[in-house]
Motif scaffolding. Structure first.
Motif, PDB file in Angstrom:
ATOM      1  N   VAL A 231      29.372  33.105  67.910  1.00 41.74           N
ATOM      2  CA  VAL A 231      28.786  34.524  67.853  1.00 41.74           C
ATOM      3  C   VAL A 231      27.687  34.365  66.107  1.00 41.74           C
ATOM      4  O   VAL A 231      28.040  34.726  64.568  1.00 41.74           O
ATOM      5  N   ARG A 232      26.424  34.622  66.299  1.00 40.05           N
ATOM      6  CA  ARG A 232      25.642  35.181  65.200  1.00 40.05           C
ATOM      7  C   ARG A 232      25.414  36.674  65.028  1.00 40.05           C
ATOM      8  O   ARG A 232      24.888  37.376  65.709  1.00 40.05           O
ATOM      9  N   VAL A 233      25.509  37.263  63.455  1.00 34.01           N
ATOM     10  CA  VAL A 233      25.690  38.490  63.401  1.00 34.01           C
ATOM     11  C   VAL A 233      24.395  39.576  62.743  1.00 34.01           C
ATOM     12  O   VAL A 233      24.307  38.700  61.656  1.00 34.01           O
ATOM     13  N   ALA A 234      23.388  40.328  63.281  1.00 31.67           N
ATOM     14  CA  ALA A 234      22.659  40.716  62.730  1.00 31.67           C
ATOM     15  C   ALA A 234      22.517  41.279  61.541  1.00 31.67           C
ATOM     16  O   ALA A 234      23.401  41.846  61.411  1.00 31.67           O
TER      17      ALA A 234
ATOM     18  N   TRP B 295      23.989  37.689  68.520  1.00 29.99           N
ATOM     19  CA  TRP B 295      23.692  36.977  69.389  1.00 29.99           C
ATOM     20  C   TRP B 295      24.886  36.079  69.482  1.00 29.99           C
ATOM     21  O   TRP B 295      25.655  35.802  68.610  1.00 29.99           O
ATOM     22  N   VAL B 296      25.197  35.960  70.607  1.00 31.16           N
ATOM     23  CA  VAL B 296      25.834  35.342  71.522  1.00 31.16           C
ATOM     24  C   VAL B 296      25.169  33.501  71.980  1.00 31.16           C
ATOM     25  O   VAL B 296      24.781  34.074  73.127  1.00 31.16           O
ATOM     26  N   THR B 297      26.018  32.391  71.897  1.00 34.34           N
ATOM     27  CA  THR B 297      26.083  31.214  72.721  1.00 34.34           C
ATOM     28  C   THR B 297      27.048  31.036  72.863  1.00 34.34           C
ATOM     29  O   THR B 297      28.559  30.134  72.679  1.00 34.34           O
ATOM     30  N   LEU B 298      27.835  30.879  74.462  1.00 37.76           N
ATOM     31  CA  LEU B 298      29.099  30.729  74.902  1.00 37.76           C
ATOM     32  C   LEU B 298      29.185  29.300  75.254  1.00 37.76           C
ATOM     33  O   LEU B 298      27.932  28.698  75.841  1.00 37.76           O
ATOM     34  N   SER B 299      29.892  27.979  74.488  1.00 46.99           N
ATOM     35  CA  SER B 299      30.030  26.894  75.141  1.00 46.99           C
ATOM     36  C   SER B 299      30.811  27.190  76.605  1.00 46.99           C
ATOM     37  O   SER B 299      31.021  28.359  76.962  1.00 46.99           O
ATOM     38  N   GLY B 300      31.137  25.795  76.963  1.00 42.33           N
ATOM     39  CA  GLY B 300      31.421  25.440  78.397  1.00 42.33           C
ATOM     40  C   GLY B 300      32.974  25.483  78.277  1.00 42.33           C
ATOM     41  O   GLY B 300      33.284  25.142  76.756  1.00 42.33           O
ATOM     42  N   GLN B 301      34.305  26.362  79.294  1.00 41.70           N
ATOM     43  CA  GLN B 301      35.223  26.423  78.906  1.00 41.70           C
ATOM     44  C   GLN B 301      35.969  25.282  78.657  1.00 41.70           C
ATOM     45  O   GLN B 301      35.978  24.122  79.223  1.00 41.70           O
ATOM     46  N   SER B 302      36.794  25.166  77.675  1.00 43.23           N
ATOM     47  CA  SER B 302      37.883  23.698  76.955  1.00 43.23           C
ATOM     48  C   SER B 302      39.196  24.136  78.110  1.00 43.23           C
ATOM     49  O   SER B 302      39.924  24.903  78.524  1.00 43.23           O
ATOM     50  N   GLU B 303      39.830  23.167  77.740  1.00 41.78           N
ATOM     51  CA  GLU B 303      41.762  23.320  78.304  1.00 41.78           C
ATOM     52  C   GLU B 303      41.729  23.543  77.692  1.00 41.78           C
ATOM     53  O   GLU B 303      43.199  24.277  78.124  1.00 41.78           O
ATOM     54  N   ASN B 304      41.981  24.302  75.972  1.00 46.28           N
ATOM     55  CA  ASN B 304      42.725  25.667  75.704  1.00 46.28           C
ATOM     56  C   ASN B 304      42.188  26.569  75.686  1.00 46.28           C
ATOM     57  O   ASN B 304      43.114  27.524  75.086  1.00 46.28           O
ATOM     58  N   TYR B 305      40.741  26.918  76.302  1.00 46.08           N
ATOM     59  CA  TYR B 305      40.799  27.952  75.509  1.00 46.08           C
ATOM     60  C   TYR B 305      39.898  28.844  77.030  1.00 46.08           C
ATOM     61  O   TYR B 305      39.263  28.616  78.057  1.00 46.08           O
ATOM     62  N   ARG B 306      39.807  29.965  76.754  1.00 44.95           N
ATOM     63  CA  ARG B 306      39.224  30.757  77.836  1.00 44.95           C
ATOM     64  C   ARG B 306      38.206  31.018  77.610  1.00 44.95           C
ATOM     65  O   ARG B 306      37.566  31.381  76.645  1.00 44.95           O
ATOM     66  N   SER B 307      37.379  31.723  78.449  1.00 47.18           N
ATOM     67  CA  SER B 307      35.738  31.752  77.848  1.00 47.18           C
ATOM     68  C   SER B 307      36.044  33.056  77.434  1.00 47.18           C
ATOM     69  O   SER B 307      37.105  34.219  77.590  1.00 47.18           O
ATOM     70  N   PRO B 308      35.489  33.787  76.185  1.00 48.59           N
ATOM     71  CA  PRO B 308      35.229  34.618  74.860  1.00 48.59           C
ATOM     72  C   PRO B 308      34.994  35.837  75.743  1.00 48.59           C
ATOM     73  O   PRO B 308      34.052  35.874  76.709  1.00 48.59           O
ATOM     74  N   GLN B 309      35.617  37.015  75.465  1.00 49.46           N
ATOM     75  CA  GLN B 309      35.732  38.289  76.022  1.00 49.46           C
ATOM     76  C   GLN B 309      34.387  38.863  75.172  1.00 49.46           C
ATOM     77  O   GLN B 309      35.191  38.667  73.984  1.00 49.46           O
ATOM     78  N   ILE B 310      33.646  39.163  75.427  1.00 49.43           N
ATOM     79  CA  ILE B 310      32.678  40.073  74.053  1.00 49.43           C
ATOM     80  C   ILE B 310      32.580  41.638  74.696  1.00 49.43           C
ATOM     81  O   ILE B 310      32.450  41.947  76.145  1.00 49.43           O
ATOM     82  N   LEU B 311      32.622  42.477  73.675  1.00 53.04           N
ATOM     83  CA  LEU B 311      33.189  43.643  74.801  1.00 53.04           C
ATOM     84  C   LEU B 311      32.755  44.731  73.164  1.00 53.04           C
ATOM     85  O   LEU B 311      32.052  44.527  72.553  1.00 53.04           O
ATOM     86  N   VAL B 312      31.273  45.187  74.326  1.00 49.67           N
ATOM     87  CA  VAL B 312      30.123  45.349  73.678  1.00 49.67           C
ATOM     88  C   VAL B 312      29.932  47.676  74.563  1.00 49.67           C
ATOM     89  O   VAL B 312      30.085  46.868  75.478  1.00 49.67           O
ATOM     90  N   ALA B 313      30.129  48.143  73.854  1.00 48.72           N
ATOM     91  CA  ALA B 313      30.086  49.623  74.420  1.00 48.72           C
ATOM     92  C   ALA B 313      30.864  49.947  74.805  1.00 48.72           C
ATOM     93  O   ALA B 313      32.389  49.940  74.648  1.00 48.72           O
ATOM     94  N   ASN B 314      31.004  50.023  76.164  1.00 52.27           N
ATOM     95  CA  ASN B 314      32.238  50.203  76.987  1.00 52.27           C
ATOM     96  C   ASN B 314      32.302  49.270  78.388  1.00 52.27           C
ATOM     97  O   ASN B 314      32.637  49.449  79.298  1.00 52.27           O
TER      98      ASN B 314
END
Length: 252
Positions: free
Chosen positions: A94-97, A128-147
């Motif tokens: 995650v890169r923050v402008a 800016w968000v660059t999502l990796s492939g899902q790993s064994e111990n992590y579910r895909s991140p949730q990105i919350l923007v507005a609603n």
């Protein structure tokens, strides 16, 4: 000899007072920079340009330190000429402008196969968000923007939150699933997602779209959205976009 003992005792007393009264915040910052991962650790600061701050409810606001790890509940704020790169523990980035703010959260599911899911909420500005492939111990991140809730796998996209509460999402690679309208309620170290009541969002109906590369979606402040539509890559080559695409190539 007695005088020397008294001098040592006085120096010790002043040292204690410094930590309690004046040096506590500095010590906390150093400990945060040097601390290892914890059960609520979300990300590491892998790049810091310019001055930015981070705040936790229990510690208050302090300068952000390159290389430190950030726990759930951390609110990051960049300066007018700064930007920050965070690497989540699942290797998503995650890169923050500049002049932007995000909040980190984590949802831990207990059980035999404990998994974690990071949540990143855009509070102000852009990221800016660059999502990796899902790993064994992590579910895909949730990105919350507005609603809106944004999820994906091996995807790159950027989000901008405007001052009127509307948001714009542009996808550059992979695909992103966007759905809403949601209300995000903070509970402990995570955000709970509730479908917004129709009366609060001018009768906006639930929606869900799959956004392909070089398509974007506009999310209005009151929950209404546009269907994904194409944008021209050649007209979207700002310095922010080019910098992020170069960074993505560097870390592959």
């Amino acid at each position: 000899m007695q005088i020397q003992k008294c001098a040592v005792a006085i120096r010790f007393l002043f040292a204690v007072l410094f930590v309690v009264l004046g040096g506590g915040r500095f010590a906390e910052a150093q400990q945060a920079a040097n601390a290892g991962p914890t059960t609520t650790t979300c990300a590491a600061v892998t790049l810091l340009e310019g001055a930015s701050t981070v705040a936790l409810p229990s510690l208050g606001q302090r300068p952000l330190v390159a290389g430190e790890t950030l726990d759930a509940g951390s609110v990051l704020q960049t300066g007018s000429t700064s930007k920050v790169e965070l690497t989540l523990s699942d290797n998503s980035v995650v890169r923050v402008a500049e002049d932007s703010s995000i909040e980190l959260a984590i949802d831990v599911r207990s059980g035999e196969n404990q998994t974690r899911q990071f949540q990143v909420k855009l509070l102000k500005g852009g990221m800016w968000v660059t999502l990796s492939g899902q790993s064994e111990n992590y579910r895909s991140p949730q990105i919350l923007v507005a609603n809106a809730l944004l999820v994906g796998k091996e995807a790159a996209f950027r989000a901008v939150l405007f001052r009127n509460g509307a948001a714009e999402i542009k996808v550059y690679s992979g695909y992103v699933t966007a759905s809403g309208p949601f209300v995000f309620v903070k509970e402990a170290s995570r955000f709970l997602l509730h479908l917004a009541e129709e009366e609060a969002l001018q009768n906006a109906e639930p929606w869900r779209y799959r956004i392909e590369p070089y398509r974007k979606i506009i999310i209005q402040a009151l929950g209404k959205e546009t269907k994904p539509f194409r944008f021209a890559a050649r007209t979207d080559l700002s310095e922010w976009v080019k910098w992020n695409q170069a960074r993505d190539k560097d870390i592959k």
